[in-house]
Enzyme design. Structure first.
Site, PDB file in Angstrom:
ATOM      1  N   ARG A   1      -2.519  10.525   6.812  1.00 36.04           N
ATOM      2  CA  ARG A   1      -2.631   9.136   7.266  1.00 36.04           C
ATOM      3  C   ARG A   1      -2.208   8.179   6.160  1.00 36.04           C
ATOM      4  O   ARG A   1      -2.543   8.380   4.997  1.00 36.04           O
ATOM      5  CB  ARG A   1      -4.077   8.829   7.663  1.00 36.04           C
ATOM      6  CG  ARG A   1      -4.320   7.372   7.976  1.00 36.04           C
ATOM      7  CD  ARG A   1      -5.706   7.104   8.520  1.00 36.04           C
ATOM      8  NE  ARG A   1      -6.768   7.198   7.543  1.00 36.04           N
ATOM      9  CZ  ARG A   1      -7.092   6.228   6.680  1.00 36.04           C
ATOM     10  NH1 ARG A   1      -6.415   5.099   6.651  1.00 36.04           N
ATOM     11  NH2 ARG A   1      -8.101   6.389   5.839  1.00 36.04           N
ATOM     12  N   GLN A  22      -7.882  14.555   4.827  1.00 32.48           N
ATOM     13  CA  GLN A  22      -7.297  13.705   3.791  1.00 32.48           C
ATOM     14  C   GLN A  22      -8.214  13.596   2.567  1.00 32.48           C
ATOM     15  O   GLN A  22      -9.378  13.232   2.685  1.00 32.48           O
ATOM     16  CB  GLN A  22      -7.031  12.293   4.313  1.00 32.48           C
ATOM     17  CG  GLN A  22      -6.438  11.377   3.239  1.00 32.48           C
ATOM     18  CD  GLN A  22      -5.803  10.135   3.839  1.00 32.48           C
ATOM     19  OE1 GLN A  22      -6.493   9.201   4.200  1.00 32.48           O
ATOM     20  NE2 GLN A  22      -4.503  10.137   3.957  1.00 32.48           N
ATOM     21  N   HIS A  72      -8.634  11.412  -0.533  1.00 36.24           N
ATOM     22  CA  HIS A  72      -8.205  10.141  -1.109  1.00 36.24           C
ATOM     23  C   HIS A  72      -7.988  10.376  -2.603  1.00 36.24           C
ATOM     24  O   HIS A  72      -8.821  10.988  -3.261  1.00 36.24           O
ATOM     25  CB  HIS A  72      -9.283   9.079  -0.880  1.00 36.24           C
ATOM     26  CG  HIS A  72      -8.823   7.688  -1.133  1.00 36.24           C
ATOM     27  ND1 HIS A  72      -8.557   7.208  -2.391  1.00 36.24           N
ATOM     28  CD2 HIS A  72      -8.567   6.653  -0.287  1.00 36.24           C
ATOM     29  CE1 HIS A  72      -8.170   5.946  -2.308  1.00 36.24           C
ATOM     30  NE2 HIS A  72      -8.162   5.584  -1.040  1.00 36.24           N
ATOM     31  N   LEU A 115     -15.618   5.867  -3.140  1.00 30.45           N
ATOM     32  CA  LEU A 115     -14.233   5.417  -3.015  1.00 30.45           C
ATOM     33  C   LEU A 115     -13.842   4.323  -4.014  1.00 30.45           C
ATOM     34  O   LEU A 115     -14.583   3.371  -4.233  1.00 30.45           O
ATOM     35  CB  LEU A 115     -14.003   4.901  -1.599  1.00 30.45           C
ATOM     36  CG  LEU A 115     -12.552   4.561  -1.267  1.00 30.45           C
ATOM     37  CD1 LEU A 115     -11.702   5.815  -1.292  1.00 30.45           C
ATOM     38  CD2 LEU A 115     -12.474   3.912   0.112  1.00 30.45           C
ATOM     39  N   GLU A 121      -7.485   1.999  -2.537  1.00 34.72           N
ATOM     40  CA  GLU A 121      -6.058   2.079  -2.811  1.00 34.72           C
ATOM     41  C   GLU A 121      -5.511   0.691  -3.154  1.00 34.72           C
ATOM     42  O   GLU A 121      -4.437   0.571  -3.755  1.00 34.72           O
ATOM     43  CB  GLU A 121      -5.344   2.648  -1.570  1.00 34.72           C
ATOM     44  CG  GLU A 121      -3.879   2.955  -1.792  1.00 34.72           C
ATOM     45  CD  GLU A 121      -3.287   3.802  -0.674  1.00 34.72           C
ATOM     46  OE1 GLU A 121      -4.037   4.587  -0.056  1.00 34.72           O
ATOM     47  OE2 GLU A 121      -2.083   3.671  -0.416  1.00 34.72           O
ATOM     48  N   HIS A 141     -11.979  12.062   2.294  1.00 32.52           N
ATOM     49  CA  HIS A 141     -12.014  10.686   2.761  1.00 32.52           C
ATOM     50  C   HIS A 141     -11.878  10.556   4.272  1.00 32.52           C
ATOM     51  O   HIS A 141     -12.540   9.731   4.888  1.00 32.52           O
ATOM     52  CB  HIS A 141     -10.874   9.925   2.080  1.00 32.52           C
ATOM     53  CG  HIS A 141     -10.830   8.465   2.390  1.00 32.52           C
ATOM     54  ND1 HIS A 141     -11.908   7.651   2.147  1.00 32.52           N
ATOM     55  CD2 HIS A 141      -9.857   7.674   2.899  1.00 32.52           C
ATOM     56  CE1 HIS A 141     -11.584   6.407   2.515  1.00 32.52           C
ATOM     57  NE2 HIS A 141     -10.367   6.404   2.981  1.00 32.52           N
ATOM     58  N   ARG A 146      -0.864   9.259   0.083  1.00 33.29           N
ATOM     59  CA  ARG A 146      -2.132   9.754  -0.463  1.00 33.29           C
ATOM     60  C   ARG A 146      -2.093  11.250  -0.782  1.00 33.29           C
ATOM     61  O   ARG A 146      -2.683  11.688  -1.765  1.00 33.29           O
ATOM     62  CB  ARG A 146      -3.270   9.464   0.513  1.00 33.29           C
ATOM     63  CG  ARG A 146      -3.618   8.006   0.526  1.00 33.29           C
ATOM     64  CD  ARG A 146      -4.722   7.694   1.507  1.00 33.29           C
ATOM     65  NE  ARG A 146      -5.104   6.287   1.369  1.00 33.29           N
ATOM     66  CZ  ARG A 146      -5.992   5.684   2.136  1.00 33.29           C
ATOM     67  NH1 ARG A 146      -6.595   6.348   3.109  1.00 33.29           N
ATOM     68  NH2 ARG A 146      -6.293   4.413   1.942  1.00 33.29           N
ATOM     69  N   PHE A 150       0.857  -1.185   0.000  1.00 30.12           N
ATOM     70  CA  PHE A 150       0.000   0.000   0.000  1.00 30.12           C
ATOM     71  C   PHE A 150       0.889   1.229   0.000  1.00 30.12           C
ATOM     72  O   PHE A 150       2.067   1.160   0.386  1.00 30.12           O
ATOM     73  CB  PHE A 150      -0.886  -0.001   1.262  1.00 30.12           C
ATOM     74  CG  PHE A 150      -2.363   0.060   0.979  1.00 30.12           C
ATOM     75  CD1 PHE A 150      -2.976  -0.860   0.142  1.00 30.12           C
ATOM     76  CD2 PHE A 150      -3.175   1.027   1.585  1.00 30.12           C
ATOM     77  CE1 PHE A 150      -4.345  -0.817  -0.096  1.00 30.12           C
ATOM     78  CE2 PHE A 150      -4.543   1.069   1.346  1.00 30.12           C
ATOM     79  CZ  PHE A 150      -5.131   0.153   0.510  1.00 30.12           C
TER      80      PHE A 150
END
Lengths: 277, 587
Positions: B394, B244, B246, B260, B263, B359, B294, B131
């Site tokens: 994050r 954040q 995304h 969404l 990821e 997000h 991100r 990730f």
């Protein structure tokens, strides 16, 4: 700048504004009409609403647009709007559907009637009281293993469990099941959703509980006469009848109706042997 | 217990329910806290705005980050710690990050112990996927529905305790006696009936506030109730400017904009291209490319579209076709269905159109890392509503483990507090009555007024325009002006219908939170005059060394206004700072 991009910020103010999608994109010039049940436990009737049709619109979009612009107190449940949470279950033209996954265009040329799920008491408009399901769930023996995780389990041991684990608890299988919908056996019958839960519990290689007695008695597995209505409405394509209910029925049959096991029980008292994998 | 009260000239009934610990929110953090508190034999009440199991946790797709080292044995809590701080641009509370990375593996194994099922490695262990920003393959996962697995496991665990669950119930105020939080007032959405919750400790686990933006992956629930309830009760908030975005939300059709796209798509090798077919990430992060953090990928996607290299519907292209149908159905089945059903796109044959979507909220209620206690006695917070762990950005996958690590610690912390408590939770009946009157106002005042739905849309548009992922001082101030104007209009909100399951009335409650949070975000974003993680000021050139040493702490001041304090981040102890020095020496 710290991160590689050597671009000049350019016109500062305009770049601080998000590229706004063109609001006219997707507008079809057409309208959609929906007939929505408005009422509560005392009764109610359909009310017709008309809204502009936007390309790709799902029924939930339409209901929320009506709520924002025409009927502020129109009650509907929803959360993720992506068919992951199972909140927006209702009935469209008499069939259980996730409102967020059902396109308005699917009903081109047809009237669209939206009602709450009928196997449960109506609270208001499109919202019904599904709390009974949580009581059924609470009575099921939870997962139990005396071995300490991390477990060693191979893909081939567990791959058939991914299917029942996909359940999003939309309760549409409960809604369509005639044992509940028509015969109101809520007190004696757990319904397809909870056979799905029992299936993965019973087939999990590390689980040590025995739920076959409960399935036969408390959960009323025998009431199901495998008409497959539940499988047809499942929004995540769980083959509820073939992969959950029938294997559980086979296990219950071999546990309770096998003459040799019956004799063993007579001799040993209540001793029930675990029906392994 | 039923009690009659006189409200607005009418006899208003409310119920009183008493618990040792009241948990507000039933996502991963709230449920894990409940398991911890019930193990101490305490009476636990859980309030959930939705049905059980529908909280936003269910939307987490890609996985849960924990350095169990099943596929990359070199992984360790130390590396996870360093990755987390680097991604957070060192604004993180380092003690929270240390606890978090050390305890995350235990929380994952605990899930497995309770029946959660993850994908397996050939050796029969929990499989892990790569990730963005994680040095090693670290995300334990089951396909692309890891959040569902987590919440269902926790839900079934909690159903097996004697916790009392108040589904579809909204809390509108925390009650205090002196300095201490001693309960809350709420109402049942189904009936509109009020409840006075008496509690020795309250755990806030209400999640984030993505709904202040128009394009968001958050459901209607993400209105930040908890952060405002805490703020109103005197709690300190931290890092509120850090939202954040995304990098990959859906763009088309209009109804799904913001939804969404996990990821996990990039984790499984998905490529980003612009309308010219170029893999533009090489211009933004040559080393990590699509698996950069991100904040970086979101800005890249935004910039490509802004500079005219976007798709027809204003997005960039995310391509996973190399996995083929079989591979996609194994690794990303939910994404396949999502695009097939909602956008008529077969992602095994054609690329997805994506654009950043709001997000997650890094900021939130400031907590003690060990116990999740806030500065208000009796009030605890965990999960997305709490701030500190993630700093300025994050890492994907860190949220699910955050819920469990700090959900548990909040449950333990609150239980210890209850154990030492000798105070009563009684308060004057007046406080409950006044609150009920306030909540009923938009419904009962009558006359012409403003629609809460339209006001919410206006606010969302203002935040999209002025507090997006690229910011500048003038635009932020203009946005603040718009939000303050909305604040003035708040008393004009009116709704029709009855108290029975009335979403208009519920939205009238939410709008107050949305306005308050937006004001806090704009004011702190004005003050952080630099580029750091999610806060990216176009009118400043880069990170500011001095600002990198401090957090903005927000509290409600004596006049009821927003107070902002610049608080220095305490220096990292030797055993943690040496990790970064050793890495530097190696490089």
């Amino acid at each position: 700048m710290t991160e590689g991009n050597g671009n000049n910020p350019g016109n500062v103010t305009s770049r601080a504004h998000s590229p706004v999608p063109n609001e006219d994109l997707g507008k079809s010039g057409k309208t959609a009409k929906l007939k929505i049940f408005r009422g509560d436990s005392e009764g109610g009737q359909e009310v017709e609403y008309e809204i502009p049709l936007v390309e790709g619109m799902v029924v939930l979009d339409a209901v929320l647009a009506i709520q924002a612009e025409q009927a502020g107190d129109l009650a509907v449940r929803w959360n993720c709007k992506a068919a992951h949470c199972g909140s927006c279950s209702a009935e469209i033209n008499g069939r259980p559907k996730l409102l967020c996954k059902t396109r308005v265009e699917e009903y081109d040329g047809e009237e669209i009637h939206v009602h709450p799920m009928r196997a449960f008491p109506v609270i208001k408009d499109l919202v019904s009281d599904v709390s009974w399901n949580y009581e059924v769930s609470k009575a099921i023996k939870p997962f139990h293993s005396s071995e300490q995780a991390p477990f060693t389990m191979y893909e081939e041991d567990v791959e058939r469990l991914y299917e029942p684990k996909k359940c999003i608890e939309c309760f549409m299988c409960q809604d369509v099941c005639h044992v509940l919908r028509t015969h109101h056996k809520h007190a004696e019958f757990a319904g397809p959703r909870f056979f799905v839960r029992n299936q993965w519990l019973e087939m999990h290689p590390m689980d040590e509980e025995d739920r076959l007695g409960d399935l036969k008695e408390d959960n009323g597995l025998g009431f199901c006469n495998i008409t497959k209505c539940c499988t047809e409405v499942c929004p995540v394509d769980i083959k509820i009848t073939d992969n959950s209910i029938i294997p559980l029925k086979e296990r219950v049959a071999s546990e309770f109706y096998d003459p040799a096991k019956w004799l063993m029980r007579k001799i040993r008292g209540n001793g029930s042997s675990r029906n392994g994998n | 217990m039923q009690r009659d009260e006189n409200t607005n000239g009418r006899r208003e009934q409310y119920e009183t329910r008493e618990h040792d610990v009241l948990i507000i929110g039933a996502g991963g953090a709230g449920l894990r806290a409940a398991v911890a508190a019930t193990r101490h034999g305490l009476s636990v009440g859980i309030v959930s705005k939705s049905l059980l199991g529908k909280a936003h946790t269910v939307m987490a797709e890609g996985g849960i980050a924990a350095s169990v080292g099943n596929v990359d044995p070199d992984d360790s809590w130390r590396q996870h710690f360093m990755d987390t701080l680097k991604s957070g641009k060192f604004l993180n509370n380092w003690r929270m990050a240390e606890i978090f990375t050390k305890e995350a593996p235990d929380r994952v194994y605990e899930l497995e112990q309770w029946g959660a099922l993850f994908n397996r490695t050939p050796e029969g262990k929990i499989s892990q996927r790569p990730f963005g920003g994680h040095t090693y393959r670290r995300l334990c996962h089951v396909g692309d529905r890891t959040g569902l697995e987590l919440i269902r496991t926790m839900q079934e665990k909690v159903l097996a305790t004697d916790s009392e669950i108040y589904m579809e119930t909204t809390v509108t105020k925390l009650l205090k006696k002196g300095d201490r939080v001693v309960g809350a007032v709420g109402y049942t959405r189904e009936s509109g009936k009020f409840i006075h919750f008496k509690a020795k400790a309250v755990i806030m686990a209400t999640g984030g506030w993505g709904r202040i933006f128009k394009v968001t992956s958050n459901s209607w629930e993400g209105t930040g109730d908890g952060v405002v309830l805490g703020y109103d009760a005197g709690a300190e908030l931290v890092d509120m400017e850090m939202m954040q975005f995304h990098p990959t939300g859906m763009v088309w059709p209009p109804g799904v904009r913001g939804l969404l796209v996990t990821e996990g798509v990039r984790g499984e090798g998905g490529l980003l291209r612009n309308s010219e077919g170029a893999r533009y990430m090489e211009n933004y992060d040559k080393e990590k490319m699509e698996l950069s953090t991100r904040d970086v990928v979101a800005r890249a996607n935004y910039t490509e579209v802004q500079e005219g290299r976007g798709s027809e519907h204003g997005g960039v292209f995310l391509d996973i076709t190399h996995l083929g149908y079989e591979g996609i159905m194994k690794k990303l089945p939910t994404m396949y269905e999502q695009f097939k059903n909602l956008a008529d796109i077969d992602i095994s044959r054609e690329p997805m159109e994506v654009f950043p979507t709001v997000h997650y909220t890094m900021g939130g209620i400031k907590v003690d890392p060990e116990t999740c206690a806030t500065n208000v006695p009796g009030l605890y917070a965990a999960g997305e509503v709490a701030g500190g762990l993630h700093g300025a950005n994050r890492l994907g996958g860190n949220s699910l483990s955050d819920l469990l690590v700090f959900g548990r610690r909040a449950g333990e912390g609150a239980s210890a507090f209850v154990g030492e408590s000798v105070h009563s939770a009684d308060i004057e009946a007046d406080a409950v009555r006044t609150e009920i009157g306030r909540v009923l106002e938009p419904l009962e005042k009558g006359g012409e007024g403003e629609s809460p739905y339209l006001m919410q849309q206006e606010l969302q548009n203002a935040m999209m325009e002025h507090a997006n992922l690229m910011r500048d001082g003038d635009s932020l101030k203009e946005g603040l002006g718009k939000i303050l104007a909305l604040k003035d209009r708040l008393p004009n909100v009116r709704v029709g219908g009855s108290r029975l399951f009335n979403p208009g009335w519920h939205t009238a409650q939410d709008i107050r939170y949305l306005i308050q949070i937006s004001e806090i975000i704009l004011r702190t974003a004005v003050q952080r005059t630099e580029r750091r993680g999610a806060q990216w000021r176009l009118d400043y050139d880069g990170p500011d060394e001095e600002l990198g040493k401090l957090n903005f702490i927000v509290t409600k001041d004596g006049q009821g206004e927003i107070g902002i304090e610049r608080r220095e981040i305490p220096p990292m102890p030797e055993h943690l700072s040496s990790l970064f020095e050793e890495e530097k020496a190696k490089a």
